[in-house]
Write a protein that holds these residues in place. Structure first.
Motif, PDB file in Angstrom:
ATOM      1  N   PRO A   1       0.831  -1.209   0.000  1.00  0.00           N
ATOM      2  CA  PRO A   1       0.000   0.000   0.000  1.00  0.00           C
ATOM      3  C   PRO A   1       0.865   1.259   0.000  1.00  0.00           C
ATOM      4  O   PRO A   1       1.928   1.297   0.639  1.00  0.00           O
ATOM      5  CB  PRO A   1      -0.793  -0.118   1.306  1.00  0.00           C
ATOM      6  CG  PRO A   1      -0.787  -1.565   1.627  1.00  0.00           C
ATOM      7  CD  PRO A   1       0.527  -2.092   1.143  1.00  0.00           C
ATOM      8  N   ILE A   2       0.417   2.263  -0.732  1.00  0.00           N
ATOM      9  CA  ILE A   2       1.131   3.544  -0.782  1.00  0.00           C
ATOM     10  C   ILE A   2       0.354   4.538   0.071  1.00  0.00           C
ATOM     11  O   ILE A   2      -0.805   4.858  -0.221  1.00  0.00           O
ATOM     12  CB  ILE A   2       1.233   4.076  -2.231  1.00  0.00           C
ATOM     13  CG1 ILE A   2       1.878   3.027  -3.142  1.00  0.00           C
ATOM     14  CG2 ILE A   2       2.027   5.371  -2.268  1.00  0.00           C
ATOM     15  CD1 ILE A   2       1.821   3.394  -4.617  1.00  0.00           C
ATOM     16  N   HIS A   3       0.964   5.034   1.122  1.00  0.00           N
ATOM     17  CA  HIS A   3       0.335   5.999   2.027  1.00  0.00           C
ATOM     18  C   HIS A   3       0.694   7.402   1.558  1.00  0.00           C
ATOM     19  O   HIS A   3       1.884   7.744   1.451  1.00  0.00           O
ATOM     20  CB  HIS A   3       0.796   5.774   3.461  1.00  0.00           C
ATOM     21  CG  HIS A   3       0.404   4.426   4.007  1.00  0.00           C
ATOM     22  ND1 HIS A   3      -0.763   4.206   4.708  1.00  0.00           N
ATOM     23  CD2 HIS A   3       1.014   3.221   3.917  1.00  0.00           C
ATOM     24  CE1 HIS A   3      -0.839   2.933   5.047  1.00  0.00           C
ATOM     25  NE2 HIS A   3       0.225   2.304   4.565  1.00  0.00           N
ATOM     26  N   VAL A   4      -0.327   8.195   1.280  1.00  0.00           N
ATOM     27  CA  VAL A   4      -0.085   9.535   0.746  1.00  0.00           C
ATOM     28  C   VAL A   4      -0.917  10.590   1.481  1.00  0.00           C
ATOM     29  O   VAL A   4      -1.852  10.272   2.215  1.00  0.00           O
ATOM     30  CB  VAL A   4      -0.417   9.607  -0.762  1.00  0.00           C
ATOM     31  CG1 VAL A   4       0.490   8.700  -1.569  1.00  0.00           C
ATOM     32  CG2 VAL A   4      -1.884   9.262  -1.015  1.00  0.00           C
ATOM     33  N   THR A   5      -0.542  11.840   1.241  1.00  0.00           N
ATOM     34  CA  THR A   5      -1.292  12.991   1.728  1.00  0.00           C
ATOM     35  C   THR A   5      -1.734  13.797   0.517  1.00  0.00           C
ATOM     36  O   THR A   5      -0.925  14.064  -0.387  1.00  0.00           O
ATOM     37  CB  THR A   5      -0.414  13.870   2.644  1.00  0.00           C
ATOM     38  OG1 THR A   5      -0.005  13.100   3.775  1.00  0.00           O
ATOM     39  CG2 THR A   5      -1.196  15.079   3.139  1.00  0.00           C
ATOM     40  N   LEU A   6      -3.022  14.174   0.490  1.00  0.00           N
ATOM     41  CA  LEU A   6      -3.583  14.894  -0.652  1.00  0.00           C
ATOM     42  C   LEU A   6      -4.083  16.275  -0.229  1.00  0.00           C
ATOM     43  O   LEU A   6      -4.510  16.461   0.917  1.00  0.00           O
ATOM     44  CB  LEU A   6      -4.753  14.111  -1.251  1.00  0.00           C
ATOM     45  CG  LEU A   6      -4.494  12.657  -1.645  1.00  0.00           C
ATOM     46  CD1 LEU A   6      -5.786  12.000  -2.099  1.00  0.00           C
ATOM     47  CD2 LEU A   6      -3.443  12.580  -2.735  1.00  0.00           C
TER      48      LEU A   6
END
Length: 221
Positions: free
Chosen positions: A38-43
């Motif tokens: 899983p790729i954890h990102v902030t948008l």
């Protein structure tokens, strides 16, 4: 059409980290799929909210993650029930041309005939479609539909490239005759009688009975 959003990878997790991200008007998100971790990102909060509104339930975003582009299909959105702000978004990684299974909302168009009741039996339709050509909704025309009209999944007009996965015989929209208040009341009384439920007399009924008794006494005098 996908909307481009610049994403930042994140290494902090948990409720505390999520709160800090939201205070900066950003949204924590995760991209799953294709056998990768899983790729954890902030948008960016506002841009992401607008993109999800434009794309509907199956919004497709083009995430720019550290210079790499990743198509991401929206799968789950968490929204604060009071502030109505995005709290978290789950995406599934997709590839252009890839077929995906999605639930697409039904949208009724037009008005049925007078004195009818329109019931949507299936609010969403399961389809297989290309990730980049997912319809926002499926239109169902009910203009002038008379009581007794039934629209099944097989009657729907699907966009080119979409395949119906729902049972073709599944009822989507049912148009029935609208019942009068008297008919509904009679059905309710019959159901209550069968269940052995006795109604308490309303104040109106008691007043009417009292008035009739008073009239009877006056005439006898």
């Amino acid at each position: 059409m996908s909307e481009k959003i610049k994403a930042e990878t994140r290494t902090e997790f948990g409720k505390g980290a999520a709160r800090r991200i939201r205070r900066e008007n950003k949204v924590p998100a995760v991209v799953y799929g294709h056998g990768n971790d899983p790729i954890h990102v902030t948008l960016p909060g506002h841009e992401t909210m607008m993109a999800l509104k434009h794309g509907g339930a199956n919004a497709l975003l083009e995430l720019d993650i550290e210079g790499k582009t990743q198509l991401a299909l929206t799968k789950q959105v968490q929204i604060d029930p009071i502030k109505r702000l995005l709290e978290h978004v789950d995406f599934v990684a997709v590839i252009k041309g890839e077929k995906v299974t999605v639930d697409v909302p039904v949208q009724l168009v037009g008005e049925a005939a007078r004195e009818t009741l329109v019931v949507t039996e299936n609010a969403t339709i399961q389809l297989e479609a290309e990730a980049t050509h997912i319809p926002e909704y499926i239109e169902v025309d009910i203009e002038g539909a008379e009581a007794g009209t039934q629209i099944h999944a097989s009657d729907l007009k699907l966009p080119s490239g979409s395949t119906l996965l729902l049972d073709p015989e599944a009822l989507v929209v049912n148009v029935t005759a609208q019942q009068s208040a008297e008919a509904l009341e009679a059905e309710l009384e019959e159901a209550e009688a069968e269940a052995g439920i006795e109604r308490e007399e309303s104040d109106k009924d008691v007043d009417e009975v009292g008035a009739e008794s008073s009239e009877g006494s006056s005439s006898e005098e």
